[in-house]
Enzyme design. Structure first.
Site, PDB file in Angstrom:
ATOM      1  N   ARG A 141      -7.609   0.835  -1.595  1.00 29.29           N
ATOM      2  CA  ARG A 141      -7.154   0.033  -0.439  1.00 29.29           C
ATOM      3  C   ARG A 141      -8.239  -1.229  -0.517  1.00 29.29           C
ATOM      4  O   ARG A 141      -7.803  -2.074   0.568  1.00 29.29           O
ATOM      5  CB  ARG A 141      -7.638   0.826   0.829  1.00 29.29           C
ATOM      6  N   THR A 171       1.095   7.730  -9.328  1.00 29.46           N
ATOM      7  CA  THR A 171       1.560   8.303  -7.771  1.00 29.46           C
ATOM      8  C   THR A 171       1.787  10.030  -8.657  1.00 29.46           C
ATOM      9  O   THR A 171       2.991   9.928  -9.329  1.00 29.46           O
ATOM     10  CB  THR A 171       3.445   7.715  -7.212  1.00 29.46           C
TER      11      THR A 171
END
Lengths: 418, 418
Positions: B234, B254
């Site tokens: 983030r 991922t």
């Protein structure tokens, strides 16, 4: 550096893009046959696929030229890259003892169809042209906020779509998309009315990496370069790009030139980085001349008309090198693979005639440009052919990229009625 | 729909994720051998690669299971997908006459290593969870401007990086990146301190397309689904994402679950779309039940501790279906290929315990969550194992996805000192 003379006479003309100094790599076919790997020399192409099959080229982990791309060769690594270049240079040089053996493997370039030179693993597009970023930023956010705060600190980029990369000569169908102008109260689905080019150079990753790499390592991992036109639908982009970036605006097609000009061929044209307003962090710092002196032009040819040169600039206008972009690409640990393609971002110079997109040339449509046939353009009209060219000029020779061309066809009448 | 009974007894337990109703497809290896394609049934895996080699499965354009992925099978198209499912269902059903022939091809799931089930062609991540988009938008732009203006009109997404997709069980190295907090006067290069998960479902394209397709066509082109955790830094994202979207923030990895749950297995769990605040444009309109009733959980296990369930939600919380996302993906004309992976976007429900990212659970770090061991988390700590689970519950059976797990390792000491 001066011209290296070849026994292929056409290669010795001072303005020919493919002298012996260049030896770019492509994939071609003749008469509907299977695509072969080839090397451009003057007006001819040396068929290295057939040479390898006939035993005239010995490569490690052969066969490497029996697939329809240069990926297998790139995967052999920099020592093999240097070996092949030295071998081909020797074979094709004026006075070569092997001329008679090699001549049967030359094909006239005029007779071939060109194909994608590589299988693109993944495609990333950067935003490293300072004048371009400033122009676009000024239009969208005003002159005070033209450059985003992060722009001088790292090469901003986004992931594109490898499946949409096509070779020069492929027709481009004007896209439909969801559009909403600032005056519209709701969006509509319609053909893009602001379809545009982006004048870029593409870097091709030849050596994979599995984690963060330095700028020097990144430079060494780049196999070569192509011209790249990142077709862009500005009206689709304006409505979709907040907050996650461009998506369908860039999904129609990206055209590349068919010949990979190797990093080795461009070595004499390396230039130092531009002045830095703020120091780059250590892992992105300049560490040698990794920019290139390549003159770039854009021509627009309306259907049935003569071409107009609408922009002329130079790759030295980039603020970040492909090596810095590739290094930044690896910082978070993601793997890079053989065949990854990195677009430089649109290359614009400081002057109006040096702008690498119609968005900038026409200042968002407010100042249409006039072509030699007297018509004007804010964005691309149906039937227009857009051609990029690039040349690195030496002493009595030039290292050229060959064509990067596409013609824009009218949008489908309705893509959902088939 | 009720349980289909199998002669593989473990598959008949009401809470087993892999009953005969499911038959998910994966790739496994045993004892360091070559990876094979396999089908999960209870605690066993049916080795279809060996079955095909031995002539027990006849497929068009065979061999399709001799490569280490399901891509070749997917490329056969929907009729072959239905045929194989019917064949396997017959072979594995209680009372099957072929039980004795098939039994030798069963491998105990406990003894295998799982691999990526497909070669990912390209990876796209969407943003189709309304509560997630609202939560993130509220934190970043305030409640008044939470949803971007385009959000209710089309599925916003961005291209990710196929090279970074890994199978469940792969350790995840905390990334370094360029960071600049709102109070900092300049950026620095440091390990991410706000490393996060995103609870998503991934859709796998099984049928390619070459231009715009309808929502119904898109639905039919999707082969199956996996759980997907889009690891997200983030702090890297906050500094880099303007104006071109997330890039290195999403480049580390991922994770996907190893078993493809087919669209056929999920058919009984289809649900209608949520209410629409504004009508979608025609090409994106709902045209049938294309959402799924799948309960989803996130567990966090600190190193050496017990797991805490930190979120529970449902895939029906999505505002756009995978079919609508895929249709939107094709609007500008770009080709989609076999093996393309589409992440749904983070799935959050309206309640605090239904949020699919730590960013939301801890409200940007302001409200850390408390685990069962008494420690708190705003973001992921080194050594934490994050596990997603998903189940579609039928009458006395469940269709499960199997694990989607990753453990976060400490950042490298300095990625540029090796």
């Amino acid at each position: 550096m001066s011209l290296k003379r070849s026994w292929v006479a056409s290669a010795n003309a001072a303005d020919h893009p493919f002298p012996l100094n260049n030896l770019p790599y492509g994939v071609f076919s003749t008469g509907g046959g299977m695509p072969h790997c080839g090397v451009a020399i003057g007006d001819m192409i040396l068929d290295v696929t057939t040479m390898e099959a006939d035993g005239l080229l010995k490569l490690p982990q052969a066969p490497v030229f029996q697939a329809h791309s240069w990926n297998a060769f790139m995967a052999l690594g920099p020592a093999a890259w240097a070996d092949l270049r030295a071998t081909l240079t020797g074979m094709l040089a004026e006075g070569s003892s092997t001329q008679q053996d090699i001549e049967p493997y030359l094909v006239a370039a005029a007779d071939v169809q060109m194909h994608m030179p590589i299988t693109v693993a993944e495609y990333t597009d950067f935003y490293a042209g300072r004048h371009h970023a400033t122009n676009v930023g000024t239009m969208f956010r005003g002159a005070e906020n033209a450059l985003p705060p992060n722009w001088l600190h790292m090469p901003i980029g986004y992931n594109g779509r490898a499946s949409s990369v096509v070779v020069s000569g492929t027709d481009i169908r004007r896209p439909w998309g969801q559009l909403k102008g600032p005056e519209d109260d709701k969006p509509r689905f319609a053909p893009s009315a602001r379809f545009d080019i982006e004048l870029e150079i593409g870097a091709i990753v030849g050596t994979p990496s599995a984690g963060p790499i330095t700028v020097q390592e990144a430079f060494d991992n780049i196999f070569g370069y192509v011209l790249l036109n990142d077709w862009s639908a500005r009206d689709i982009q304006a409505w979709e790009y907040q907050p996650l970036g461009p998506f369908q605006a860039k999904a129609t097609a990206t055209t590349i030139s068919p010949w990979i000009v190797t990093a080795a061929a461009l070595a004499p044209f390396r230039r130092d980085a531009p002045a830095r307003d703020v120091a780059l962090l250590d892992h992105l710092k300049d560490c040698g001349p990794m920019f290139y002196n390549i003159t770039l032009d854009v021509r627009l040819t309306p259907q049935g008309e003569h071409p107009s040169t609408i922009a002329s600039t130079n790759a030295t206008e980039l603020y970040y090198s492909a090596a810095q972009q590739l290094a930044h690409h690896t910082t978070a640990g993601g793997p890079m693979r053989v065949g990854d393609l990195l677009g430089s971002g649109t290359i614009s110079g400081p002057e109006k005639h040096q702008r690498g997109s119609l968005l900038e040339m026409s200042w968002g449509g407010q100042e249409p440009i006039t072509l030699t046939d007297g018509t004007t353009r804010s964005f691309i009209a149906d039937g227009d052919t857009l051609a990029l060219s690039g040349n690195a000029d030496g002493d009595g020779f030039t290292v050229g990229f060959g064509p990067c061309v596409g013609t824009v066809l009218p949008a489908l009448e309705n893509p959902y009625t088939r």
